[in-house]
Design a protein around this motif. Structure first.
Motif, PDB file in Angstrom:
ATOM      1  N   ASP A 180      41.790  75.988 -81.352  1.00  0.00           N
ATOM      2  CA  ASP A 180      42.468  76.558 -80.180  1.00  0.00           C
ATOM      3  C   ASP A 180      42.826  75.505 -79.141  1.00  0.00           C
ATOM      4  N   ILE A 181      43.224  74.357 -79.616  1.00  0.00           N
ATOM      5  CA  ILE A 181      43.701  73.272 -78.761  1.00  0.00           C
ATOM      6  C   ILE A 181      45.208  73.146 -78.948  1.00  0.00           C
ATOM      7  N   SER A 182      45.933  72.909 -77.877  1.00  0.00           N
ATOM      8  CA  SER A 182      47.378  72.735 -77.971  1.00  0.00           C
ATOM      9  C   SER A 182      47.842  71.691 -76.977  1.00  0.00           C
ATOM     10  N   SER A 183      49.047  71.177 -77.216  1.00  0.00           N
ATOM     11  CA  SER A 183      49.638  70.184 -76.315  1.00  0.00           C
ATOM     12  C   SER A 183      51.109  70.523 -76.128  1.00  0.00           C
ATOM     13  N   ALA A 184      51.657  70.042 -75.028  1.00  0.00           N
ATOM     14  CA  ALA A 184      53.080  70.214 -74.740  1.00  0.00           C
ATOM     15  C   ALA A 184      53.598  68.946 -74.094  1.00  0.00           C
ATOM     16  N   LEU A 185      54.651  68.386 -74.685  1.00  0.00           N
ATOM     17  CA  LEU A 185      55.276  67.171 -74.179  1.00  0.00           C
ATOM     18  C   LEU A 185      56.704  67.503 -73.770  1.00  0.00           C
ATOM     19  N   ALA A 186      57.099  67.059 -72.575  1.00  0.00           N
ATOM     20  CA  ALA A 186      58.450  67.340 -72.088  1.00  0.00           C
ATOM     21  C   ALA A 186      59.033  66.088 -71.447  1.00  0.00           C
ATOM     22  N   PHE A 187      60.340  65.884 -71.666  1.00  0.00           N
ATOM     23  CA  PHE A 187      61.076  64.787 -71.041  1.00  0.00           C
ATOM     24  C   PHE A 187      62.313  65.368 -70.378  1.00  0.00           C
ATOM     25  N   TYR A 188      62.527  65.025 -69.105  1.00  0.00           N
ATOM     26  CA  TYR A 188      63.673  65.514 -68.347  1.00  0.00           C
ATOM     27  C   TYR A 188      64.458  64.321 -67.823  1.00  0.00           C
ATOM     28  N   MET A 189      65.806  64.436 -67.839  1.00  0.00           N
ATOM     29  CA  MET A 189      66.617  63.337 -67.335  1.00  0.00           C
ATOM     30  C   MET A 189      67.933  63.862 -66.766  1.00  0.00           C
TER      31      MET A 189
ATOM     32  N   GLN B 278      64.303  60.602 -64.198  1.00  0.00           N
ATOM     33  CA  GLN B 278      63.642  60.652 -65.502  1.00  0.00           C
ATOM     34  C   GLN B 278      62.162  60.943 -65.282  1.00  0.00           C
ATOM     35  N   ARG B 279      61.642  61.902 -66.041  1.00  0.00           N
ATOM     36  CA  ARG B 279      60.221  62.229 -65.913  1.00  0.00           C
ATOM     37  C   ARG B 279      59.678  62.694 -67.245  1.00  0.00           C
ATOM     38  N   VAL B 280      58.434  62.314 -67.536  1.00  0.00           N
ATOM     39  CA  VAL B 280      57.718  62.742 -68.735  1.00  0.00           C
ATOM     40  C   VAL B 280      56.508  63.563 -68.305  1.00  0.00           C
ATOM     41  N   ASP B 281      56.357  64.747 -68.895  1.00  0.00           N
ATOM     42  CA  ASP B 281      55.203  65.610 -68.631  1.00  0.00           C
ATOM     43  C   ASP B 281      54.397  65.778 -69.912  1.00  0.00           C
ATOM     44  N   LEU B 282      53.088  65.805 -69.785  1.00  0.00           N
ATOM     45  CA  LEU B 282      52.198  66.070 -70.911  1.00  0.00           C
ATOM     46  C   LEU B 282      51.126  67.053 -70.459  1.00  0.00           C
ATOM     47  N   ARG B 283      50.952  68.106 -71.228  1.00  0.00           N
ATOM     48  CA  ARG B 283      49.909  69.094 -70.930  1.00  0.00           C
ATOM     49  C   ARG B 283      49.006  69.249 -72.144  1.00  0.00           C
ATOM     50  N   LEU B 284      47.700  69.211 -71.913  1.00  0.00           N
ATOM     51  CA  LEU B 284      46.693  69.434 -72.944  1.00  0.00           C
ATOM     52  C   LEU B 284      45.853  70.628 -72.521  1.00  0.00           C
ATOM     53  N   VAL B 285      45.597  71.545 -73.455  1.00  0.00           N
ATOM     54  CA  VAL B 285      44.886  72.770 -73.101  1.00  0.00           C
ATOM     55  C   VAL B 285      43.906  73.156 -74.192  1.00  0.00           C
ATOM     56  N   LYS B 286      42.782  73.674 -73.784  1.00  0.00           N
ATOM     57  CA  LYS B 286      41.775  74.223 -74.682  1.00  0.00           C
ATOM     58  C   LYS B 286      41.564  75.694 -74.326  1.00  0.00           C
ATOM     59  N   ASN B 287      41.761  76.570 -75.322  1.00  0.00           N
ATOM     60  CA  ASN B 287      41.561  78.001 -75.140  1.00  0.00           C
ATOM     61  C   ASN B 287      40.257  78.423 -75.794  1.00  0.00           C
ATOM     62  N   VAL B 288      39.615  79.401 -75.205  1.00  0.00           N
ATOM     63  CA  VAL B 288      38.397  79.989 -75.770  1.00  0.00           C
ATOM     64  C   VAL B 288      38.578  81.506 -75.768  1.00  0.00           C
ATOM     65  N   TYR B 289      38.419  82.110 -76.958  1.00  0.00           N
ATOM     66  CA  TYR B 289      38.596  83.551 -77.096  1.00  0.00           C
ATOM     67  C   TYR B 289      37.272  84.189 -77.511  1.00  0.00           C
ATOM     68  N   THR B 290      36.885  85.229 -76.805  1.00  0.00           N
ATOM     69  CA  THR B 290      35.700  86.011 -77.152  1.00  0.00           C
ATOM     70  C   THR B 290      36.082  87.489 -77.101  1.00  0.00           C
ATOM     71  N   PRO B 291      35.263  88.369 -77.638  1.00  0.00           N
ATOM     72  CA  PRO B 291      35.628  89.789 -77.637  1.00  0.00           C
ATOM     73  C   PRO B 291      35.837  90.374 -76.244  1.00  0.00           C
ATOM     74  N   ARG B 292      35.174  89.820 -75.223  1.00  0.00           N
ATOM     75  CA  ARG B 292      35.231  90.437 -73.899  1.00  0.00           C
ATOM     76  C   ARG B 292      35.984  89.598 -72.875  1.00  0.00           C
ATOM     77  N   ILE B 293      36.109  88.318 -73.102  1.00  0.00           N
ATOM     78  CA  ILE B 293      36.700  87.454 -72.093  1.00  0.00           C
ATOM     79  C   ILE B 293      37.394  86.277 -72.767  1.00  0.00           C
ATOM     80  N   ASN B 294      38.535  85.866 -72.244  1.00  0.00           N
ATOM     81  CA  ASN B 294      39.257  84.682 -72.711  1.00  0.00           C
ATOM     82  C   ASN B 294      39.444  83.733 -71.534  1.00  0.00           C
TER      83      ASN B 294
END
Length: 702
Positions: free
Chosen positions: A630-639, A649-665
């Protein structure tokens, strides 16, 4: 594929080649990621049972769904039948990329550029032409006009919509006055929020980072067969740019240009019975938008930063009626109130007194719309309606009093498919406004040719006008003083002093003639789906209003003509765990000064003022990747190149970790932004001390 659920017995039928089932109270659609999302009531007409003889031939669609568009004609159409290029930005993509502010979304749109001109107030434009307050784009939130009524600006910072609540944003790229009227001059932005049914439960998010960015969002909602509701709150703070250039000393000094704002929103959908439903929306914005003493009021001897006290609210109601499986109707009414209090102490140089002055303005908009959708036959559909709007203003500084403008309009669009490889769209909008000398008609005609099972070629011709807003046409600008000191100057109490301006009231409407040839294709690519859209445009803009807008330097006139042509590309490639998205735009612009006699340098300045956001080349690239655990990344370049002062010109990078349980995410993410350009591309005052920006996000849902 559309999937409808209900506690009632399901009755399958076929509309537009998509398998659906009838339901009385709620409707859901699988979006392009396969996520379940509620259909707004205007889509519910598609959920009603129809006979086998009433089936449009959509056989050329792939097994995967062609994206559906709601904005361009006010008819729900697949992209293959839409009369013009329309970009769809899904809310999930906005959140995957870690976009922090609403206006940043439009960097993903071919041909759109955005920036900050001399302050923290962002501006966005399509094809570069931009009056200082962006008067040439129609912006809507759930069908409610969202730009300020009389100054006609788009205040993106105070826009009452949270990114967490956005389902999708549709951007109709090209004149769309045939559907929306005079402000849809260059295009239409339609922000569609998520149904309360999709956001039930509790959602809490927060982010913190560079430039004093602080944001807290929370929502709570509940869903039942008859009534769905959501209450949300957002607190947004930002310190703005780090420093600016002092006009007198040319030294680098701190910049006071942040904001701190609170947003409250309530959304509710009530199903009255199988044919009637009601939508209710309300919201309020409260807070402070900072203004630096050097950017405003300094020439009048400002003694303090003239910060703006923001107090806005809106109310909106919409009644939906499904008369039959071929006939759908809605009536919508809304009221919006914009209150801006901006006050400071001033000591005009050499005047020998000090006093309180202000730039307060109170604006309101009352809007009414009736829209009727009729399916006359399997090959012929029509949407028509009428609208009425009253824009009121009260400002002693800007207008020397109060006033109002009124607008009435009638619109219609017809979609006709005589054979399964050809679709015609013909539409128009007749409009009468107190800001126009004569009523106007804005037409559009388009032909969509099916080249193959999954490819469409469009030819579009359209005209549009933009009327001068109340401030451009009727400004009576001057500063009235109060609390005058010393007593020797008390005779000035309550009078207007210093520079004053009264607009001529002789401005004419702007005109655009637009021609478009565009191609849309959708293909399988191994286990993925490739979608592409290419547009060639050739636009003539005439009687463009250009000039300076300040109390001591006002020279607005219909004095610029622009010819624009170019190519825009939008493509996406999606796999189960991978998404690529590419946009590119090339534009060639020729400007001509058409006003009265001036020196050559002044003539060029009028053209340049309408080209501040014009980029010859612009684009973006996005890569979203989902990994295991449940790990994901997103890379973006704008110009965007060749803006007013340079390239962006700009570069963005996002890293995320998700945790899923029956009652709470919950999830935790970090966003990195790196600016590649060396100097501010639009204004020398927008200086960042560090090219690297870091933001941390966290969220929980239960």
């Amino acid at each position: 594929m559309i999937s409808l659920t209900s506690t009632a017995r399901k009755q399958p039928c076929l509309i537009a080649g998509l398998v659906i089932t009838a339901l009385p109270y709620s409707a859901h659609a699988l979006d392009e990621r396969g996520q379940d999302s509620a259909l707004p009531p205007e889509r519910m007409v598609a959920a009603l049972d129809v006979s086998d003889t009433f089936q449009p031939d959509y056989g050329f669609l792939l097994e995967e769904p062609v994206p559906q568009v709601l904005t361009t004609t006010k008819l729900r159409q697949p992209k293959s039948r839409v009369p013009g290029t329309t970009t769809i930005i899904q809310g999930e993509l906005i959140r995957d990329l870690g976009i922090l502010n609403l206006v940043e979304v439009f960097r993903l749109v071919p041909g759109m550029t955005m920036g900050h001109v001399g302050s923290n107030s962002p501006v966005a434009s399509y094809h570069g032409t931009v009056a200082y307050d962006q008067r040439r784009l129609q912006v809507q939130i759930d069908g409610r006009t969202a730009y300020q009524p009389n100054l006609a600006g788009v205040d993106w910072n105070t826009m009452p919509v949270a990114l967490e609540n956005i389902e999708r944003i549709e951007i109709s790229r090209g004149p769309n006055a045939a559907a929306y009227g005079i402000n849809a001059f260059l295009g239409t932005i339609n922000i569609i929020t998520r149904s309360p049914e999709d956001t039930q439960g509790v959602n809490i998010r927060t982010s913190y980072g560079s430039r004093g960015h602080r944001k807290v969002f929370g929502s709570v909602g509940h869903s039942s067969d008859r009534y769905n509701w959501r209450l949300s709150y957002q607190r947004a703070e930002e310190d703005g740019y780090d420093s600016q250039i002092d006009n007198d000393s040319l030294r680098v000094v701190p910049f006071h240009d942040g904001y701190n704002l609170d947003f409250f929103n309530y959304d509710a959908h009530a199903s009255l019975n199988a044919r009637h439903s009601l939508e209710l929306r309300a919201g309020a914005t409260d807070g402070e938008d900072e203004e630096d003493i050097r950017r405003i009021g300094d020439e009048f001897g400002a003694q303090q930063n003239p910060d703006i006290d923001v107090r806005d609210y809106y109310l909106q109601a919409r009644w939906n009626f499904i008369q039959s499986d071929r006939h759908f109707l809605h009536i919508q009414a809304s009221y919006q109130d914009y209150n801006r209090r901006q006050r400071w102490r001033a000591c005009p140089p050499g005047a020998g007194f000090c006093a309180d002055v202000n730039q307060d303005i109170f604006e309101s908009r009352q809007e009414f719309e009736l829209q009727d959708t009729l399916m006359l036959s399997p090959d012929l559909r029509m949407v028509s309606g009428l609208g009425y709007r009253k824009d009121s203003f009260d400002s002693d500084t800007y207008f020397n009093g109060e006033g109002a403008n009124y607008q009435s309009r009638v619109f219609a669009n017809i979609e006709y498919t005589p054979v399964n490889w050809l679709t015609f769209n013909v539409g128009g909008n007749w409009e009468d406004s107190t800001t126009l000398e004569d009523d106007v008609f804005s037409p559009r005609i388009a032909a969509n040719f099916q080249l193959a099972d999954d490819q469409t070629l469009r030819f579009v011709f359209s005209k549009a006008v933009r009327s001068p807003d109340a401030f451009e046409q009727d400004a009576d600008w001057g500063y009235r003083v109060s609390n005058v000191a010393p007593d020797a100057a008390s005779a000035l109490e309550g009078t207007r002093v210093g520079p004053q301006l009264q607009a001529s009231g002789t401005l004419r409407e702007e005109h655009i003639i637009s021609r478009e040839i565009s191609y849309f294709g959708q293909f399988r690519a191994g286990g993925g789906l490739l979608s592409t859209e290419i547009k060639y445009f050739y636009d003539h803009l005439r009687d463009i209003i250009s000039g300076n807008i300040s109390v001591d330097d006002w020279n607005l006139a219909n004095n610029v003509a622009l010819d624009q042509q170019g190519v825009e590309l939008e493509a996406s490639l999606e796999y189960p765990d991978t998404q690529f998205r590419l946009t590119y735009a090339y534009m060639d612009q020729d400007g001509e000064y058409t006003g009265g006699p001036v020196v050559a340098s002044d003539a060029q300045r009028f053209i340049d003022l309408e080209s501040r956001l014009t980029a010859e080349h612009s684009g973006s690239f996005v890569w979203v990747q989902r990994y295991g655990f449940d790990i994901s990344s997103a890379l973006a370049f704008y110009m965007a190149d060749q803006l007013r002062r340079g390239d962006f010109q700009r570069v963005d990078l996002r890293l995320v970790k998700n945790v899923y349980t029956p009652r709470i995410n919950y999830d935790v993410a970090v966003v990195f932004q790196h600016y590649l350009h060396g100097i501010p591309p639009l204004s020398r005052n927008n200086i960042l001390s560090n090219d690297h920006q870091v933001f941390v996000e966290a969220g929980v849902r239960f």
